[in-house]
Design a protein around this motif. Structure first.
Motif, PDB file in Angstrom:
ATOM      1  N   TYR A 215       0.833  -1.201   0.000  1.00  0.00           N
ATOM      2  CA  TYR A 215       0.000   0.000   0.000  1.00  0.00           C
ATOM      3  C   TYR A 215       0.869   1.253   0.000  1.00  0.00           C
ATOM      4  O   TYR A 215       0.630   2.207  -0.767  1.00  0.00           O
ATOM      5  CB  TYR A 215      -0.889  -0.040   1.232  1.00  0.00           C
ATOM      6  N   ALA A 216       1.909   1.250   0.838  1.00  0.00           N
ATOM      7  CA  ALA A 216       2.804   2.400   0.923  1.00  0.00           C
ATOM      8  C   ALA A 216       3.617   2.560  -0.356  1.00  0.00           C
ATOM      9  O   ALA A 216       3.815   3.678  -0.842  1.00  0.00           O
ATOM     10  CB  ALA A 216       3.745   2.240   2.122  1.00  0.00           C
ATOM     11  N   LEU A 217       4.078   1.453  -0.923  1.00  0.00           N
ATOM     12  CA  LEU A 217       4.832   1.535  -2.180  1.00  0.00           C
ATOM     13  C   LEU A 217       3.967   2.096  -3.304  1.00  0.00           C
ATOM     14  O   LEU A 217       4.451   2.887  -4.130  1.00  0.00           O
ATOM     15  CB  LEU A 217       5.359   0.147  -2.555  1.00  0.00           C
ATOM     16  N   ALA A 218       2.699   1.689  -3.341  1.00  0.00           N
ATOM     17  CA  ALA A 218       1.788   2.221  -4.350  1.00  0.00           C
ATOM     18  C   ALA A 218       1.630   3.726  -4.177  1.00  0.00           C
ATOM     19  O   ALA A 218       1.628   4.492  -5.158  1.00  0.00           O
ATOM     20  CB  ALA A 218       0.430   1.525  -4.255  1.00  0.00           C
ATOM     21  N   SER A 219       1.517   4.179  -2.942  1.00  0.00           N
ATOM     22  CA  SER A 219       1.370   5.606  -2.670  1.00  0.00           C
ATOM     23  C   SER A 219       2.627   6.373  -3.073  1.00  0.00           C
ATOM     24  O   SER A 219       2.550   7.476  -3.650  1.00  0.00           O
ATOM     25  CB  SER A 219       1.084   5.814  -1.177  1.00  0.00           C
ATOM     26  N   ILE A 220       3.796   5.793  -2.785  1.00  0.00           N
ATOM     27  CA  ILE A 220       5.060   6.447  -3.150  1.00  0.00           C
ATOM     28  C   ILE A 220       5.191   6.548  -4.666  1.00  0.00           C
ATOM     29  O   ILE A 220       5.579   7.596  -5.206  1.00  0.00           O
ATOM     30  CB  ILE A 220       6.252   5.676  -2.547  1.00  0.00           C
ATOM     31  N   VAL A 221       4.872   5.477  -5.360  1.00  0.00           N
ATOM     32  CA  VAL A 221       4.953   5.473  -6.823  1.00  0.00           C
ATOM     33  C   VAL A 221       4.010   6.508  -7.414  1.00  0.00           C
ATOM     34  O   VAL A 221       4.376   7.257  -8.337  1.00  0.00           O
ATOM     35  CB  VAL A 221       4.632   4.069  -7.377  1.00  0.00           C
TER      36      VAL A 221
END
Length: 237
Positions: A215-221
């Motif tokens: 979830y956090a990686l998706a937000s960062i991307v």
């Protein structure tokens, strides 16, 4: 620091990560203007470096992600006992059908049936993980197949079959006991994929430790892509 303190810090880190990531995704999805916002009742207007707001948001998200990793209990990202149980259950269910020919050959050897003198009527199978039994060393040669004895021991199966058969017009009882098998790589991979999918739905391991990271990686991307779009940065593959 006690176990309760470690668990409490981890839950706080996870809550901050999920909250921040959700906020960033909402701002991105609804195209919220980040030039001005209200913080604790105070109106804040961004005047300089507005084009880098998304980059700063991504860095903030990265910080919370790092804190999440730091506060996660040791071994959190390895499959827990519940996930392992799902994998072993799948392996014990599928393996007898995959190795039916091998079991059938053992049944023929025990019963002496050659296809003419008699036939099988009924059988019951029992499959046990090899690591739950005493180590007899019976499958040492099979461990070489994996080049990793410890890994092979974790997936080795012990299959037993009790069956009824007729031979020369007489009903008899036969048994194949403790047939040790180290499943093939393809079967192990299939059961692992199945266990990961099923376990992610019925156990808390995936949602507690893996989903927040994704979830956090998706937000960062998303934040980085938005920053690239605002600054007309083109990614060259």
């Amino acid at each position: 620091m006690g176990i309760d303190d470690v668990d409490g810090d981890f839950k706080k880190a996870r809550a901050f990560l999920l909250t921040y990531s959700t906020l960033i995704l909402i701002l991105w999805y609804f195209s919220v203007d980040l030039k001005g916002f209200n913080f604790l009742g105070v109106a804040i207007e961004i005047r300089d470096n507005v084009e880098n707001v998304h980059l700063v948001a991504a860095l903030g998200n990265l910080y919370f992600l790092i804190r999440f990793f730091q506060k996660a209990p040791s071994g959190s990202f390895k499959l827990d006992s519940d996930m392992v149980s799902v994998f072993e259950s799948a392996l014990k269910t599928v393996a007898p059908y995959v190795y039916m020919r091998m079991l059938y050959s053992s049944m023929v050897e025990v019963s002496g049936i050659d296809g003419v003198r008699g036939k099988f009527r009924k059988f019951e199978k029992d499959v046990t993980m090899g690591h739950q039994l005493a180590d007899t060393g019976s499958s040492v040669l099979k461990y070489i197949y994996y080049r990793n004895p410890e890994r092979a021991k974790r997936v080795e199966l012990s299959m037993s079959v009790a069956f009824l058969y007729f031979r020369d017009g007489v009903e008899r009882i036969g048994q194949v006991k403790g047939k040790r098998i180290v499943p093939g790589v393809a079967l192990i991979l299939f059961c692992r994929i199945y266990a990961f999918i099923k376990g992610s739905l019925i156990t808390a391991w995936f949602t507690d430790y893996i989903l927040p990271v994704l979830y956090a990686l998706a937000s960062i991307v998303v934040s980085l892509l938005a920053w690239c779009q605002v600054n007309h940065v083109y990614l060259v593959c």
